[in-house]
Design an enzyme around this catalytic site. Structure first.
Site, PDB file in Angstrom:
ATOM      1  N   HIS A  70      49.874  27.138  44.648  1.00 32.56           N
ATOM      2  CA  HIS A  70      49.082  28.338  44.374  1.00 32.56           C
ATOM      3  C   HIS A  70      48.285  28.753  45.603  1.00 32.56           C
ATOM      4  O   HIS A  70      47.339  29.524  45.498  1.00 32.56           O
ATOM      5  CB  HIS A  70      48.094  28.076  43.227  1.00 32.56           C
ATOM      6  CG  HIS A  70      48.761  27.647  41.963  1.00 32.56           C
ATOM      7  ND1 HIS A  70      49.016  28.524  40.923  1.00 32.56           N
ATOM      8  CD2 HIS A  70      49.229  26.452  41.551  1.00 32.56           C
ATOM      9  CE1 HIS A  70      49.603  27.876  39.942  1.00 32.56           C
ATOM     10  NE2 HIS A  70      49.747  26.602  40.298  1.00 32.56           N
ATOM     11  N   LYS A 117      36.220  38.099  39.090  1.00 29.78           N
ATOM     12  CA  LYS A 117      37.055  36.988  39.568  1.00 29.78           C
ATOM     13  C   LYS A 117      36.146  36.038  40.338  1.00 29.78           C
ATOM     14  O   LYS A 117      34.975  36.361  40.562  1.00 29.78           O
ATOM     15  CB  LYS A 117      38.193  37.491  40.462  1.00 29.78           C
ATOM     16  CG  LYS A 117      37.762  38.542  41.505  1.00 29.78           C
ATOM     17  CD  LYS A 117      38.951  39.108  42.262  1.00 29.78           C
ATOM     18  CE  LYS A 117      39.578  40.311  41.609  1.00 29.78           C
ATOM     19  NZ  LYS A 117      41.008  40.259  41.489  1.00 29.78           N
ATOM     20  N   ARG A 118      36.660  34.880  40.741  1.00 31.29           N
ATOM     21  CA  ARG A 118      35.838  33.987  41.560  1.00 31.29           C
ATOM     22  C   ARG A 118      35.352  34.736  42.794  1.00 31.29           C
ATOM     23  O   ARG A 118      36.046  35.601  43.315  1.00 31.29           O
ATOM     24  CB  ARG A 118      36.653  32.754  41.988  1.00 31.29           C
ATOM     25  CG  ARG A 118      36.843  31.729  40.898  1.00 31.29           C
ATOM     26  CD  ARG A 118      35.544  31.113  40.431  1.00 31.29           C
ATOM     27  NE  ARG A 118      35.029  30.148  41.376  1.00 31.29           N
ATOM     28  CZ  ARG A 118      34.928  28.835  41.156  1.00 31.29           C
ATOM     29  NH1 ARG A 118      35.303  28.330  39.996  1.00 31.29           N
ATOM     30  NH2 ARG A 118      34.439  28.028  42.072  1.00 31.29           N
ATOM     31  N   LYS A 176      38.539  37.733  48.678  1.00 30.34           N
ATOM     32  CA  LYS A 176      38.666  38.670  47.550  1.00 30.34           C
ATOM     33  C   LYS A 176      37.803  39.914  47.774  1.00 30.34           C
ATOM     34  O   LYS A 176      37.919  40.915  47.083  1.00 30.34           O
ATOM     35  CB  LYS A 176      38.294  37.984  46.239  1.00 30.34           C
ATOM     36  CG  LYS A 176      39.283  36.892  45.815  1.00 30.34           C
ATOM     37  CD  LYS A 176      38.929  36.312  44.467  1.00 30.34           C
ATOM     38  CE  LYS A 176      39.703  35.053  44.116  1.00 30.34           C
ATOM     39  NZ  LYS A 176      41.034  35.317  43.531  1.00 30.34           N
ATOM     40  N   THR A 220      46.288  37.344  38.785  1.00 28.73           N
ATOM     41  CA  THR A 220      46.753  37.575  37.413  1.00 28.73           C
ATOM     42  C   THR A 220      45.803  38.506  36.663  1.00 28.73           C
ATOM     43  O   THR A 220      46.189  39.098  35.651  1.00 28.73           O
ATOM     44  CB  THR A 220      46.846  36.242  36.644  1.00 28.73           C
ATOM     45  OG1 THR A 220      45.657  35.497  36.911  1.00 28.73           O
ATOM     46  CG2 THR A 220      48.040  35.439  37.079  1.00 28.73           C
ATOM     47  N   LYS A 238      46.149  41.690  33.426  1.00 32.93           N
ATOM     48  CA  LYS A 238      45.396  41.798  32.169  1.00 32.93           C
ATOM     49  C   LYS A 238      44.786  43.192  32.052  1.00 32.93           C
ATOM     50  O   LYS A 238      44.816  43.807  30.993  1.00 32.93           O
ATOM     51  CB  LYS A 238      44.306  40.714  32.114  1.00 32.93           C
ATOM     52  CG  LYS A 238      44.883  39.307  32.134  1.00 32.93           C
ATOM     53  CD  LYS A 238      43.855  38.249  32.495  1.00 32.93           C
ATOM     54  CE  LYS A 238      44.569  36.952  32.872  1.00 32.93           C
ATOM     55  NZ  LYS A 238      43.683  35.978  33.539  1.00 32.93           N
TER      56      LYS A 238
HETATM   57  C1  NBG Z   1      45.140  30.864  42.379  1.00 32.57           C
HETATM   58  C2  NBG Z   1      45.504  31.953  43.368  1.00 32.57           C
HETATM   59  C3  NBG Z   1      45.891  33.208  42.603  1.00 32.57           C
HETATM   60  C4  NBG Z   1      46.993  32.894  41.611  1.00 32.57           C
HETATM   61  C5  NBG Z   1      46.575  31.721  40.738  1.00 32.57           C
HETATM   62  C6  NBG Z   1      47.650  31.305  39.792  1.00 32.57           C
HETATM   63  C7  NBG Z   1      43.829  28.841  42.586  1.00 32.57           C
HETATM   64  C8  NBG Z   1      43.545  27.645  43.391  1.00 32.57           C
HETATM   65  N1  NBG Z   1      44.781  29.649  43.069  1.00 32.57           N
HETATM   66  O1  NBG Z   1      46.311  34.199  43.495  1.00 32.57           O
HETATM   67  O2  NBG Z   1      44.412  32.222  44.206  1.00 32.57           O
HETATM   68  O3  NBG Z   1      47.272  33.990  40.793  1.00 32.57           O
HETATM   69  O4  NBG Z   1      46.235  30.599  41.526  1.00 32.57           O
HETATM   70  O5  NBG Z   1      48.828  31.052  40.467  1.00 32.57           O
HETATM   71  O6  NBG Z   1      43.239  29.097  41.553  1.00 32.57           O
END
Ligand code: NBG
Length: 742
Positions: A373, A565-566, A571, A676, A680
């Site tokens: 990821h 988001k985080r 980001k 993701t 949503k």
């Molecule tokens: C995250 C990525 C996202 C991705 C998600 C699911 C972590 C460590 N990584 O871009 O930053 O959509 O994983 O694959 O949460």
């Protein structure tokens, strides 16, 4: 005796009356029984929370029925099983999702109404299960829902942290972390399996032992901790398939260390034993940096070892040797976190099952696949050799042996290109000698997948280039998805009803492609009108929440512009905030008559910063400071508002997403593996403002460039821009921010 047993069994079946009934009066009786016997409250006096508990247990009973049937079915069929190993699952709440997937949510709502309760109100009583950080963990949760719905014989394995992701409290604009002791009020969705326990061993030494005229390695561990299974049934939608998410909790081992007791220090001996529980006590709140902490490594091995003992035990129940193991077992590594599983399978097969190294290696190469990821090489996990040696001495030897064979093989393939050999080695030499977990995972997996097409390209051309050139066939991508069960049906019931009405079917709840059928109605004014009503209701719900959480009153006729988001530099919440400052500045400098042309906007930002990530914490403070300034300026009024929603989690997302008009996904191109959240928002009819990054590329292909606001530099343009450094405009912007904030 046989006869007696049969009579007994028949009587048992008779008494069980087959399955629990789901008509309103049976459900009411059931709920009240749980109030009285499970929650132990009088059926004449119980509050919303107690009603929720009783309701949850009633739903759980129905889950258990299907779950037992599923186990029985797969035990008979003995299919190849998918084992999804993940350190993190962000499940959120379970009540609505389970009732909907079981197909009995409306029956429950009716039953409750007559008892004087509302389903939604009770659902709000449930706390979030936040056993994960961000995208990776929520993806795991969506995946479990899909695997169940699509009738896969799948199991999820993870850790039952006592403390989930910290709660975020904002004081004076700053983030403060509070522990999330989520099990405080019990958890009706799990079933403790007191008899499903395995010993997990740590530390100690490895000795040589004589065996069959030769030598073999024997690990003499120094500490044993017991892993206890907690099962969380995961129901599919429109199927009886109900799979298991098995989470492990650490308990002190039953094997009593007599010596420490005999020394007379009884209290200390007990306290030491108790320390074992800390292994599963807390989730690490960093989503992409790993600092070689012993506890983290212990957590990884703890859940990997318990899961593999469980998986191997299940396999051995119906197989007398390991010939069929690769035909029956698939192990999916969710990022590198569980990749110690590779060394563990080798250890079990070689040291305990005595299969011999080559045969064990042959099996290992067929059973693992690995999802990454991560985009940046800095995000890849490394484990210091010293740490591994002290905690898992035998595993370190095995990893060295795997690496030796692999490097020898590699030399034959690529020659003596020492730079490349050292880049590709599982062992990294340097100031701190470490194990590269990603290299281990790639070497031993038959498939390595990225989470979007661009991500996969990045893996092939940068992150894992050397490996791709060697084994192009291993590399693959699976663009992430999200489950419409949670992100439309649960979180936006009015939209869900609208879709079903206009499509004339509920089949889209299982098959998301059917949503495309709405295209035929794209120009229908009645549909537009209904859709606007749905949006309005959701915005009202969100506006109420915003006022309750931050005291800011927002107008529902304004555009709701959301970024949740985080918090990360890549980001670019900072860029969003700078944009908001700019907008504020423009409004302030505008002629009054021009202001009527401005679309009123409520900017909403939410997300947690890793506690040790200073810049991310400052971005939160900045956001709150800018909000304070803008929201208290009567001259701007409803034209612009900014709210920071505290404690962003799955449930908050369920509330915010359906009420958003515009959402922002503005990562610097080339940094978001997939993303993701955008999916949503999209499935709730929200517009996207996004950079061409991660899964956005595929989203553009689906919805067309005209249906989104593409923003910012493309991936290939980024390096040149970086090279050029900041343009003059940026410092000016900063000066303005500082002026407004101070
Ligand atoms: C995250 C990525 C996202 C991705 C998600 C699911 C972590 C460590 N990584 O871009 O930053 O959509 O994983 O694959 O949460």
């Amino acid at each position: 005796r046989g006869g007696e047993t049969r009579v007994g069994v028949e009587r048992m079946f008779g008494l069980m009356d087959r399955f629990l009934k789901s008509d309103p009066s049976s459900l009411q009786k059931d709920i009240l029984d749980h109030v009285e016997y499970t929650v132990a409250r009088s059926r004449f006096s119980f509050d919303d929370f107690e009603a929720y508990q009783a309701l949850a247990h009633s739903v759980r009973d129905r889950l258990i029925e299907r779950w037992h049937d599923t186990q029985l079915h797969f035990k008979k069929k003995d299919p190849k099983r998918i084992y999804f190993l993940s350190m993190e699952f962000l499940m959120g709440r379970s009540l609505s999702n389970s009732a909907i997937n079981l197909g009995i949510r409306d029956q429950y709502a009716d039953a409750l109404k007559e008892l004087g309760f509302e389903f939604e109100v009770l659902a709000e009583q449930e706390g979030d299960a936040a056993l994960g950080n961000g995208g990776l963990a929520r993806l795991s949760a969506c995946q479990m829902d899909s695997l169940a719905t699509m009738d896969y014989p799948a199991w999820g394995y993870g850790l039952r942290y006592q403390y989930g992701l910290f709660r975020q409290v904002i004081l004076d604009g700053y983030q403060h972390e509070q522990p999330d002791y989520w099990l405080n009020f019990g958890n009706p969705w799990e079933i403790e399996r007191v008899h499903v326990t395995y010993p997990v061993k740590f530390y100690g030494t490895v000795e040589d032992e004589n065996f069959n005229g030769g030598k073999r390695k024997v690990w003499l561990p120094g500490e044993t901790v017991e892993a206890v299974a907690y099962d969380n049934p995961i129901p599919g939608h429109g199927t009886r398939n109900t799979i298991t998410l098995r989470l492990w909790a650490a308990k002190p081992s039953d094997q009593i260390d007599m010596e420490s007791y005999n020394t007379g220090d009884y209290i200390n001996a007990v306290v030491n034993r108790q320390r074992a529980e800390t292994i599963s006590s807390v989730l690490f709140p960093d989503d992409r940096s790993y600092q070689g902490k012993e506890l983290r490594l212990k957590q990884q091995y703890f859940f990997v070892s318990a899961s593999l003992q469980d998986i191997i035990r299940r396999f051995k129940d119906s197989h007398s040797n390991f010939d069929d193991f690769p035909e029956k077992v698939a192990l999916q590594l969710n990022d590198t976190h569980p990749s110690l599983a590779i060394a563990e399978v080798m250890r079990v097969l070689v040291d305990e099952e005595h299969l011999g190294w080559n045969r064990a290696w042959d099996i290992v190469c067929k059973i693992f696949s690995f999802t990454t990821h991560t985009v940046l090489p800095e995000g890849l996990e490394k484990v210091p050799v010293d740490l591994l040696e002290s905690l898992l001495p035998r595993h370190l030897q095995i990893i060295y042996d795997i690496n030796f064979d692999y490097i020898e093989e590699l030399k034959k393939r690529i020659g003596l290109d020492y730079d490349r050999l050292s880049r590709m080695s599982i062992v990294e030499d340097g100031a701190i000698k470490s194990i590269r977990m990603a290299n281990l995972a790639i070497v031993c997996s038959h498939t390595v997948n990225g989470v979007s097409r661009v991500h996969s390209e990045l893996l092939k051309t940068r992150v894992f280039k050397d490996f791709y050139e060697l084994w192009p066939h291993k590399f693959d991508y699976k663009t992430n998805g999200v489950t419409q069960r949670r992100w439309i049906v649960v979180s936006n019931p009015s939209l869900s009803a609208l879709i079903s009405k206009w499509l004339g079917t509920e089949a889209w709840i299982r098959d998301v492609d059917l949503l495309a059928g709405l295209q035929e109605q794209a120009a229908n004014a009645d549909l537009h009108e209904e859709w606007r009503m749905v949006r309005k209701v959701n915005k009202m719900r969100l506006a109420e929440y915003i006022e309750a959480m931050s005291g800011v009153k927002v107008s529902v006729s304004a555009m709701f512009d959301v970024q949740i988001k985080r918090i990360h530099e890549y980001k670019r919440q900072l860029l969003n905030i700078l944009g908001i400052v700019h907008r504020y500045d423009c409004i302030k400098n505008m002629e009054k008559s021009d202001r009527t042309k401005v679309v009123p906007r409520v900017c909403i930002i939410g997300g947690k910063a890793a506690p040790g990530y200073e810049i991310a914490r400052k971005i939160i403070k900045l956001c709150n400071a800018v909000a304070e300034k803008i929201n208290n300026d009567p001259d701007v009024g409803d034209l612009l508002k900014l709210v920071f929603i505290p404690d962003y989690n799955v449930s908050v997302a369920e509330l915010v997403i359906p009420g958003a008009d515009l959402s922002q996904h503005i990562s610097t191109a080339g940094h978001e593996a997939s993303g993701t959240g955008s999916m949503k928002f999209l499935m709730n009819g929200c517009l996207l403002l996004a950079t061409e990054d991660g899964s956005t590329v595929e989203i553009i292909e689906e919805i067309g460039k005209d249906n989104m606001f593409l923003f910012g530099a493309k991936m290939h343009e980024v390096p040149a821009l970086r090279e050029k450094g900041p343009t003059l405009k940026v410092p000016l912007q900063f000066a303005r921010v500082v002026r407004y904030v101070m």
